[in-house]
Design a protein around this motif. Structure first.
Motif, short mmCIF file in Angstrom:
data_model
loop_
_atom_site.label_atom_id
_atom_site.label_comp_id
_atom_site.label_asym_id
_atom_site.label_seq_id
_atom_site.Cartn_x
_atom_site.Cartn_y
_atom_site.Cartn_z
N GLY A 31 -59.08 -7.18 -15.05
CA GLY A 31 -57.76 -7.23 -14.58
C GLY A 31 -57.62 -8.32 -13.66
N THR A 32 -56.39 -8.38 -13.05
CA THR A 32 -55.81 -9.54 -12.34
C THR A 32 -56.19 -9.43 -10.87
OG1 THR A 32 -54.10 -9.93 -13.99
CG2 THR A 32 -53.77 -10.99 -11.73
N PRO A 33 -56.83 -10.39 -10.15
CA PRO A 33 -56.85 -10.33 -8.78
C PRO A 33 -55.38 -10.36 -8.03
CG PRO A 33 -57.60 -12.44 -9.67
CD PRO A 33 -57.31 -11.67 -10.65
N VAL A 34 -55.55 -9.56 -6.96
CA VAL A 34 -54.20 -9.43 -6.26
C VAL A 34 -54.25 -10.47 -5.23
CG1 VAL A 34 -53.04 -8.03 -4.68
CG2 VAL A 34 -54.72 -6.90 -6.26
N PHE A 35 -52.96 -11.09 -5.09
CA PHE A 35 -52.92 -12.30 -4.06
C PHE A 35 -52.15 -11.65 -3.01
CE2 PHE A 35 -53.99 -16.61 -6.42
CZ PHE A 35 -54.33 -16.00 -7.49
N PHE A 36 -52.70 -12.06 -2.07
CA PHE A 36 -52.18 -11.58 -0.68
C PHE A 36 -51.49 -12.61 0.23
CE2 PHE A 36 -56.05 -8.65 -1.77
CZ PHE A 36 -55.32 -7.65 -1.71
N GLU A 37 -50.41 -12.11 0.74
CA GLU A 37 -49.49 -12.72 1.43
C GLU A 37 -49.88 -12.69 3.15
OE1 GLU A 37 -45.72 -12.10 1.86
OE2 GLU A 37 -45.19 -14.17 2.74
N ARG A 38 -49.77 -11.43 3.60
CA ARG A 38 -50.03 -11.36 4.98
C ARG A 38 -50.73 -9.84 5.13
NH1 ARG A 38 -45.50 -7.84 6.00
NH2 ARG A 38 -44.35 -7.52 3.78
N ALA A 39 -51.07 -9.70 6.33
CA ALA A 39 -51.70 -8.56 6.78
C ALA A 39 -51.51 -7.90 8.21
CB ALA A 39 -53.41 -8.67 6.61
N GLN A 40 -51.54 -6.68 8.34
CA GLN A 40 -51.35 -5.97 9.55
C GLN A 40 -51.99 -5.06 9.69
OE1 GLN A 40 -49.03 -7.32 12.03
NE2 GLN A 40 -50.20 -6.10 13.39
N GLY A 41 -52.80 -4.59 11.03
CA GLY A 41 -53.63 -3.75 11.25
C GLY A 41 -54.62 -3.29 10.30
N PRO A 42 -54.39 -2.13 9.40
CA PRO A 42 -55.30 -1.65 8.42
C PRO A 42 -54.90 -2.20 7.04
CG PRO A 42 -54.02 0.14 9.06
CD PRO A 42 -53.78 -0.72 9.91
N PHE A 43 -53.60 -2.75 7.02
CA PHE A 43 -52.80 -2.79 5.75
C PHE A 43 -52.85 -4.29 5.36
CE2 PHE A 43 -50.45 0.59 7.90
CZ PHE A 43 -50.97 1.58 7.09
N LEU A 44 -52.80 -4.35 4.04
CA LEU A 44 -52.58 -5.89 3.28
C LEU A 44 -51.34 -5.75 2.52
CD1 LEU A 44 -56.23 -6.14 1.55
CD2 LEU A 44 -55.55 -7.08 3.66
N PHE A 45 -50.63 -6.77 2.48
CA PHE A 45 -49.33 -7.02 1.52
C PHE A 45 -49.67 -8.14 0.65
CE2 PHE A 45 -48.67 -5.13 5.69
CZ PHE A 45 -47.67 -4.28 5.49
N ASP A 46 -49.21 -7.87 -0.54
CA ASP A 46 -49.60 -8.85 -1.68
C ASP A 46 -48.43 -9.56 -1.84
OD1 ASP A 46 -47.74 -7.42 -3.20
OD2 ASP A 46 -49.58 -6.54 -4.60
N GLU A 47 -48.62 -10.74 -2.74
CA GLU A 47 -47.47 -11.48 -2.94
C GLU A 47 -46.27 -10.68 -3.61
OE1 GLU A 47 -46.60 -14.63 -2.38
OE2 GLU A 47 -48.44 -15.61 -1.29
N ASP A 48 -46.20 -9.42 -4.18
CA ASP A 48 -45.17 -8.86 -4.40
C ASP A 48 -44.67 -7.96 -3.64
OD1 ASP A 48 -44.90 -9.78 -7.49
OD2 ASP A 48 -47.07 -9.52 -7.14
N ASN A 49 -45.21 -7.88 -2.45
CA ASN A 49 -44.82 -7.00 -1.35
C ASN A 49 -45.20 -5.56 -1.44
OD1 ASN A 49 -43.87 -7.17 1.38
ND2 ASN A 49 -41.90 -6.33 0.65
N ASN A 50 -46.42 -5.41 -2.24
CA ASN A 50 -47.05 -3.86 -2.28
C ASN A 50 -47.89 -3.67 -0.94
OD1 ASN A 50 -45.78 -3.24 -4.79
ND2 ASN A 50 -47.26 -4.92 -5.78
N PRO A 61 -65.28 -9.35 8.71
CA PRO A 61 -65.12 -9.73 9.87
C PRO A 61 -63.94 -9.10 10.74
CG PRO A 61 -64.91 -11.52 8.45
CD PRO A 61 -65.35 -10.38 7.59
N MET A 62 -63.27 -8.38 10.12
CA MET A 62 -61.83 -7.79 10.54
C MET A 62 -62.06 -6.37 11.06
SD MET A 62 -60.35 -10.53 9.68
CE MET A 62 -59.03 -10.41 10.97
N ILE A 63 -63.19 -6.20 12.05
CA ILE A 63 -63.48 -4.91 12.73
C ILE A 63 -62.33 -4.37 13.61
CG2 ILE A 63 -64.64 -5.93 14.69
CD1 ILE A 63 -66.81 -3.48 13.94
N LEU A 64 -61.41 -5.24 14.26
CA LEU A 64 -60.37 -4.74 14.91
C LEU A 64 -59.24 -4.66 14.11
CD1 LEU A 64 -60.69 -7.35 17.78
CD2 LEU A 64 -61.40 -4.77 17.84
N GLY A 65 -59.25 -4.79 12.66
CA GLY A 65 -58.18 -4.63 11.85
C GLY A 65 -57.48 -6.29 11.88
N HIS A 66 -56.24 -6.22 11.26
CA HIS A 66 -55.79 -7.47 10.94
C HIS A 66 -54.63 -7.79 12.20
CE1 HIS A 66 -57.28 -8.30 7.14
NE2 HIS A 66 -57.14 -6.99 6.85
#
Ligand SMILES: *Cc1c(COP(=O)(O)O)cnc(C)c1O
Length: 426
Positions: A31-50, A61-66
């Protein structure tokens, strides 16, 4: 996924395979790798805003979350002063002091820019200190991509290593022995045969790069003893486990003391950092005090030091590791129960803050056991979870990471999604 697809097509034109580190290409899952745009706490948001719940955490590294507020604040202050000097700074002294004060086996540290550099330098240091050339490593352990460490086992357990990548000279590989993880007898045999030539044993004291594989304490003690008996140095590669499985790393959990420890990932708080540390008598062999050469233009970079120090400071919060442990336990217990309910063979190896789902009938204690896992089933699991907004590492042989930002709701949602996905895996 339209944006990710378009970006991946373009990426493949300009970057080999479209990625800057191979596992990101999704070859392990298709499949296609997800391209990420931003992150917050435990969440990632991809370029399609999922939105996705993140169990990769930038591979640790992100033991504190994003986007932890205190880490960002600390970086902002550093940004206001300078990006880089290539000269000594207060921040690097504070981070070094912090590590030395909290890790008993470490009197001094040298900062570098990646885990690969840390292990590469640790090997050179061990060779420089002992005057010997051979290295012992373990199958399935990953220590970065330097020449001495991209080595696979030869045809017999005690034959000299062979390059695991073109470009690594066979002349190099012959100095590395690749033994089975958790197999003390293999270690004793290797030392019986090559003891006078072995400079160092390097190990992930809890393996994270063949998936999470826990050590038998006797195995770690055997390493300590073999090194002591033959004048070799024991290197614990705690690039993942340092400040993750416990504040003091795996060495504090198993109460086995290495001569050199390598760090990375968490100590940079998401910025590119690595470090190696040990007793003063060993570290003093590094230039400029001693003759073993090592240097770095951006080593000890003030922005990276600010991110690292802010991250590590927060890990001293009382109950921090108990909380990560509790979250991990709740998650893996729920996942195990869900798999059982659907009669899916699953072994979850886990410790505080990290775990791996092995679709496997039996226990997983070494690389051979890892390889018995059902990769096709993992691929279906991975894509099923991805479709439900849960992001695991795109390979059956990676560790998943839990951060302090993963809430009870995140964990419950992950378990119920897995329940649905397991139902489709029969
Ligand atoms: C990630 C990792 C490395 C390499 O670190 P990089 O920063 O990717 O070079 C080395 N050792 C271990 C145990 C790791 O997990």
């Amino acid at each position: 996924m339209l944006q990710s697809q378009a970006l991946f097509e373009k990426a493949k034109l300009y970057i080999p395979g479209g990625v800057n580190s191979p596992v990101r290409a999704f070859n392990g899952v298709g499949g296609t790798p997800v391209f990420f745009e931003r992150a917050q706490g435990p969440f990632l948001f991809d370029e399609d805003n999922n939105r996705y719940i993140d169990y990769v955490g930038s591979w640790g590294p992100m033991i504190l979350g994003h986007q932890d507020k205190d880490v960002l604040k600390s970086i902002e202050i550093a940004l206001g002063k300078a990006l880089s000097f290539g000269a000594p700074t207060r921040a690097e002294v504070l981070l070094a002091e912090f590590i030395c004060q909290h890790i008993p086996s470490v009197d001094q540290v040298r900062m570098v820019c990646s885990g690969t550099e840390a292990t590469m330098t640790a090997l050179r240091l061990a060779r420089g200190v002992t005057g010997k050339d051979m290295i012992v490593k373990f199958e399935g352990c990953y220590h970065g991509h330097s020449d001495s460490l991209l080595i696979k086992a030869g045809s017999g357990a005690l034959t000299l290593g062979q390059p695991s990548s073109p470009g690594v000279p066979a002349d190099f590989a012959k100095h590395t022995l690749n033994l089975e993880f958790n197999n003390s007898d293999a270690v004793y045999s290797a030392f019986a045969e090559h003891g006078d030539k072995i400079a160092a044993v390097i190990v992930e004291p809890i393996a994270g790069n063949m998936g999470c594989v826990l050590p038998n304490r006797q195995f770690l003690l055997a390493l300590r003893q073999a090194c002591d008996n033959h004048g070799a140095l024991l290197i614990f590669d705690e690039v993942i486990t340092g400040f993750r499985v416990a504040f003091g790393g795996a060495q504090s959990v198993y109460q086995v003391t290495p001569d050199i420890t390598t760090f990375g990932k968490i100590i940079g708080g998401g910025m590119p950092v690595g470090a190696l540390g040990g007793k003063r008598s060993i570290m003093s062999h590094l230039a400029p005090v001693g003759p073993v050469y090592q240097a770095g233009t951006l080593a000890g970079n003030p922005i990276a030091m600010a991110a690292g120090l802010a991250t590590l400071s927060k890990l001293t919060t009382p109950g921090f590791y108990e909380s990560i442990h509790q979250k991990t336990q709740t998650l893996v217990t729920g996942l195990s129960q869900a798999a059982k309910k659907h009669a899916i063979p699953l072994h979850i190896n886990w410790t505080t803050g990290m775990f791996t789902l092995f679709f496997n009938d039996s226990e997983v204690n070494c690389f051979n056991d890892v390889m018995k896992s059902d990769v096709e089933r993992f691929k279906k699991f991975f894509h099923g979870m991805l479709d439900k907004g849960i992001y695991f590492g795109p390979s059956a042989f990676e560790s998943a990471f839990v951060s302090i930002a993963h809430t009870d709701e995140c964990i419950a949602q992950t378990i119920s999604s897995a329940d649905d996905v397991f139902a489709t895996l029969k």
